[in-house]
Design a protein around this motif. Structure first.
Motif, PDB file in Angstrom:
ATOM      1  N   ALA A   1       0.886  -1.231  -0.074  1.00  0.00           N
ATOM      2  CA  ALA A   1       0.000  -0.061   0.229  1.00  0.00           C
ATOM      3  C   ALA A   1       0.724   1.312  -0.010  1.00  0.00           C
ATOM      4  O   ALA A   1       0.697   2.273  -0.718  1.00  0.00           O
ATOM      5  N   VAL A   2       1.946   1.282   0.803  1.00  0.00           N
ATOM      6  CA  VAL A   2       2.875   2.378   0.739  1.00  0.00           C
ATOM      7  C   VAL A   2       3.487   2.692  -0.698  1.00  0.00           C
ATOM      8  O   VAL A   2       3.605   3.606  -0.976  1.00  0.00           O
ATOM      9  N   ARG A   3       3.483   1.624  -1.269  1.00  0.00           N
ATOM     10  CA  ARG A   3       4.387   1.808  -2.766  1.00  0.00           C
ATOM     11  C   ARG A   3       3.458   2.240  -3.606  1.00  0.00           C
ATOM     12  O   ARG A   3       3.716   2.857  -4.675  1.00  0.00           O
ATOM     13  N   MET A   4       2.112   2.026  -3.329  1.00  0.00           N
ATOM     14  CA  MET A   4       1.162   2.423  -4.255  1.00  0.00           C
ATOM     15  C   MET A   4       0.861   4.185  -4.200  1.00  0.00           C
ATOM     16  O   MET A   4       0.383   4.518  -5.170  1.00  0.00           O
ATOM     17  N   VAL A   5       1.296   4.291  -3.230  1.00  0.00           N
ATOM     18  CA  VAL A   5       1.174   5.937  -3.124  1.00  0.00           C
ATOM     19  C   VAL A   5       2.376   6.767  -2.949  1.00  0.00           C
ATOM     20  O   VAL A   5       2.615   8.080  -3.123  1.00  0.00           O
ATOM     21  N   GLY A   6       3.657   6.058  -2.811  1.00  0.00           N
ATOM     22  CA  GLY A   6       4.953   6.597  -2.816  1.00  0.00           C
ATOM     23  C   GLY A   6       5.740   6.844  -4.214  1.00  0.00           C
ATOM     24  O   GLY A   6       4.849   6.803  -5.315  1.00  0.00           O
ATOM     25  N   ARG A   7       6.839   7.146  -4.027  1.00  0.00           N
ATOM     26  CA  ARG A   7       7.579   7.527  -5.388  1.00  0.00           C
ATOM     27  C   ARG A   7       7.669   6.178  -6.493  1.00  0.00           C
ATOM     28  O   ARG A   7       7.739   6.565  -7.724  1.00  0.00           O
TER      29      ARG A   7
ATOM     30  N   ARG B   1       5.244   4.335  -7.248  1.00  0.00           N
ATOM     31  CA  ARG B   1       3.920   4.023  -7.635  1.00  0.00           C
ATOM     32  C   ARG B   1       3.559   3.495  -9.132  1.00  0.00           C
ATOM     33  O   ARG B   1       3.168   2.556  -9.450  1.00  0.00           O
ATOM     34  N   ALA B   2       4.442   4.223  -9.999  1.00  0.00           N
ATOM     35  CA  ALA B   2       4.396   3.760 -11.535  1.00  0.00           C
ATOM     36  C   ALA B   2       4.818   2.362 -11.562  1.00  0.00           C
ATOM     37  O   ALA B   2       4.300   1.640 -12.265  1.00  0.00           O
ATOM     38  N   GLU B   3       6.142   2.105 -11.021  1.00  0.00           N
ATOM     39  CA  GLU B   3       6.511   0.534 -11.100  1.00  0.00           C
ATOM     40  C   GLU B   3       5.809  -0.503 -10.545  1.00  0.00           C
ATOM     41  O   GLU B   3       5.580  -1.262 -11.041  1.00  0.00           O
ATOM     42  N   THR B   4       5.051   0.069  -9.340  1.00  0.00           N
ATOM     43  CA  THR B   4       4.122  -1.005  -8.644  1.00  0.00           C
ATOM     44  C   THR B   4       2.950  -1.319  -9.485  1.00  0.00           C
ATOM     45  O   THR B   4       2.543  -2.398  -9.774  1.00  0.00           O
ATOM     46  N   PHE B   5       2.642  -0.276  -9.800  1.00  0.00           N
ATOM     47  CA  PHE B   5       1.230  -0.562 -10.724  1.00  0.00           C
ATOM     48  C   PHE B   5       1.609  -1.262 -12.005  1.00  0.00           C
ATOM     49  O   PHE B   5       0.833  -2.206 -12.456  1.00  0.00           O
ATOM     50  N   GLU B   6       2.714  -0.869 -12.766  1.00  0.00           N
ATOM     51  CA  GLU B   6       3.313  -1.713 -13.822  1.00  0.00           C
ATOM     52  C   GLU B   6       3.568  -3.347 -13.462  1.00  0.00           C
ATOM     53  O   GLU B   6       2.918  -4.141 -14.348  1.00  0.00           O
ATOM     54  N   ARG B   7       3.949  -3.560 -12.140  1.00  0.00           N
ATOM     55  CA  ARG B   7       3.953  -4.769 -11.994  1.00  0.00           C
ATOM     56  C   ARG B   7       2.855  -5.726 -11.718  1.00  0.00           C
ATOM     57  O   ARG B   7       2.646  -6.734 -12.017  1.00  0.00           O
ATOM     58  N   LEU B   8       1.952  -4.872 -11.035  1.00  0.00           N
ATOM     59  CA  LEU B   8       0.573  -5.239 -10.719  1.00  0.00           C
ATOM     60  C   LEU B   8      -0.258  -5.548 -11.800  1.00  0.00           C
ATOM     61  O   LEU B   8      -1.173  -6.722 -12.008  1.00  0.00           O
ATOM     62  N   ARG B   9       0.068  -5.004 -13.117  1.00  0.00           N
ATOM     63  CA  ARG B   9      -0.857  -5.057 -14.275  1.00  0.00           C
ATOM     64  C   ARG B   9      -0.193  -6.244 -14.984  1.00  0.00           C
ATOM     65  O   ARG B   9      -0.973  -6.800 -15.857  1.00  0.00           O
ATOM     66  N   SER B  10       1.125  -6.596 -14.810  1.00  0.00           N
ATOM     67  CA  SER B  10       1.634  -7.830 -15.346  1.00  0.00           C
ATOM     68  C   SER B  10       1.158  -9.295 -14.793  1.00  0.00           C
ATOM     69  O   SER B  10       1.879 -10.214 -14.869  1.00  0.00           O
ATOM     70  N   CYS B  11       0.402  -8.895 -13.474  1.00  0.00           N
ATOM     71  CA  CYS B  11      -0.020 -10.157 -12.834  1.00  0.00           C
ATOM     72  C   CYS B  11      -0.871 -11.054 -13.669  1.00  0.00           C
ATOM     73  O   CYS B  11      -1.649 -10.528 -14.411  1.00  0.00           O
ATOM     74  N   GLU B  12      -0.210 -12.559 -13.750  1.00  0.00           N
ATOM     75  CA  GLU B  12      -1.225 -13.322 -14.375  1.00  0.00           C
ATOM     76  C   GLU B  12      -2.215 -13.827 -13.438  1.00  0.00           C
ATOM     77  O   GLU B  12      -1.874 -14.731 -12.525  1.00  0.00           O
ATOM     78  N   ILE B  13      -3.460 -13.471 -13.530  1.00  0.00           N
ATOM     79  CA  ILE B  13      -4.684 -13.711 -12.755  1.00  0.00           C
ATOM     80  C   ILE B  13      -4.810 -15.161 -12.796  1.00  0.00           C
ATOM     81  O   ILE B  13      -5.166 -15.803 -11.746  1.00  0.00           O
ATOM     82  N   GLY B  14      -4.770 -15.773 -13.804  1.00  0.00           N
ATOM     83  CA  GLY B  14      -4.797 -17.419 -13.760  1.00  0.00           C
ATOM     84  C   GLY B  14      -3.742 -18.113 -12.816  1.00  0.00           C
ATOM     85  O   GLY B  14      -4.303 -19.227 -12.380  1.00  0.00           O
ATOM     86  N   ARG B  15      -2.840 -17.548 -12.377  1.00  0.00           N
ATOM     87  CA  ARG B  15      -1.956 -18.250 -11.457  1.00  0.00           C
ATOM     88  C   ARG B  15      -2.643 -17.939 -10.084  1.00  0.00           C
ATOM     89  O   ARG B  15      -2.332 -18.789  -9.248  1.00  0.00           O
ATOM     90  N   ALA B  16      -3.255 -17.117  -9.892  1.00  0.00           N
ATOM     91  CA  ALA B  16      -3.712 -16.887  -8.517  1.00  0.00           C
ATOM     92  C   ALA B  16      -5.120 -17.343  -8.407  1.00  0.00           C
ATOM     93  O   ALA B  16      -5.574 -17.604  -7.204  1.00  0.00           O
ATOM     94  N   VAL B  17      -6.010 -17.447  -9.406  1.00  0.00           N
ATOM     95  CA  VAL B  17      -7.295 -17.597  -9.397  1.00  0.00           C
ATOM     96  C   VAL B  17      -7.558 -18.703 -10.355  1.00  0.00           C
ATOM     97  O   VAL B  17      -7.912 -18.516 -11.438  1.00  0.00           O
ATOM     98  N   PRO B  18      -7.626 -20.168  -9.851  1.00  0.00           N
ATOM     99  CA  PRO B  18      -7.927 -21.055 -10.705  1.00  0.00           C
ATOM    100  C   PRO B  18      -9.435 -21.033 -11.372  1.00  0.00           C
ATOM    101  O   PRO B  18     -10.241 -20.519 -10.772  1.00  0.00           O
ATOM    102  N   LYS B  19      -9.477 -21.671 -12.399  1.00  0.00           N
ATOM    103  CA  LYS B  19     -10.635 -21.655 -13.334  1.00  0.00           C
ATOM    104  C   LYS B  19     -11.959 -21.922 -12.402  1.00  0.00           C
ATOM    105  O   LYS B  19     -13.018 -21.521 -12.349  1.00  0.00           O
ATOM    106  N   ALA B  20     -11.650 -23.217 -11.746  1.00  0.00           N
ATOM    107  CA  ALA B  20     -12.800 -24.061 -10.940  1.00  0.00           C
ATOM    108  C   ALA B  20     -13.101 -23.007  -9.811  1.00  0.00           C
ATOM    109  O   ALA B  20     -14.414 -22.812  -9.478  1.00  0.00           O
ATOM    110  N   ARG B  21     -12.070 -22.182  -9.283  1.00  0.00           N
ATOM    111  CA  ARG B  21     -12.507 -21.317  -8.131  1.00  0.00           C
ATOM    112  C   ARG B  21     -13.502 -20.181  -8.780  1.00  0.00           C
ATOM    113  O   ARG B  21     -14.108 -19.538  -8.086  1.00  0.00           O
TER     114      ARG B  21
END
Length: 187
Positions: free
Chosen positions: A143-149, A151-171
């Motif tokens: 959360a601190v990184r999302m509002v700090g200096r 921020r752009a790098e953090t959001f870029e990394r979050l955008r590259s999140c592969e949601i399929g790894r974190a949330v299986p299709k069955a779930r």
């Protein structure tokens, strides 16, 4: 020797673990939104749990300082920080309840919590893969990184999140069906 295909069939047989019988619930947009719902809620609950642990550590520290060192002023300062952490946790939980409409789901909330708990480890693993804070005491730094200096790098990394790894299709399918049942919808 492979069994002969029925007349008129030109496609090969597919195994049961392939695409045969797969049925996706909802539209791609709703699947995307529900996956983000699970990920956001899992991160929020992790941060809330971390703040509770920090509050517990501060309480123990305040007690130790008062009983062991008899420094009342330091104890009062620690308790003030403790109260600020608890207030922050309360605010976070209120925002999460409001954003995720947890009160609306009533009897299904237990199952939703179980889905979020199942997603928790996968989300933290994906955050670690992206190089973002993901451990008990470092997660609030996200959360601190999302509002700090950074921020752009953090959001870029979050955008590259592969949601399929974190949330299986069955779930994701189960969540879609649960929410459809709650809303009384047929889609």
């Amino acid at each position: 020797m492979e069994p002969a295909l029925p007349a008129g069939e030109n496609e090969p047989w597919l195994s049961a673990d392939g695409e045969v019988g797969e049925f996706r619930q909802g539209s791609p947009l709703s699947q995307w939104a529900l996956a983000r719902y699970l990920v956001g809620r899992a991160i929020g609950e992790s941060v809330s749990r971390t703040l509770l642990v920090v509050a517990g550590v501060l309480l123990i520290a305040a007690a130790a300082v008062q009983w062991g060192l008899h420094l009342t002023l330091v104890t009062v300062l620690i308790v003030i920080v403790l109260l600020a952490v608890l207030a922050l946790r309360g605010l976070l939980r209120a925002v999460l309840r409001r954003l995720t409409a947890t009160d609306r789901y009533g009897p299904l909330e237990d199952r939703l919590r179980a889905l979020v708990a199942d997603t928790h480890g996968d989300v933290l693993r994906e955050l670690r893969r992206l190089g973002l804070p993901s451990h008990l005491f470092t997660l609030p730094l996200l959360a601190v990184r999302m509002v700090g200096r950074r921020r752009a790098e953090t959001f870029e990394r979050l955008r590259s999140c592969e949601i399929g790894r974190a949330v299986p299709k069955a779930r994701l399918d189960e969540l879609h069906l649960l929410l459809r049942d709650v809303s009384g919808g047929s889609r």
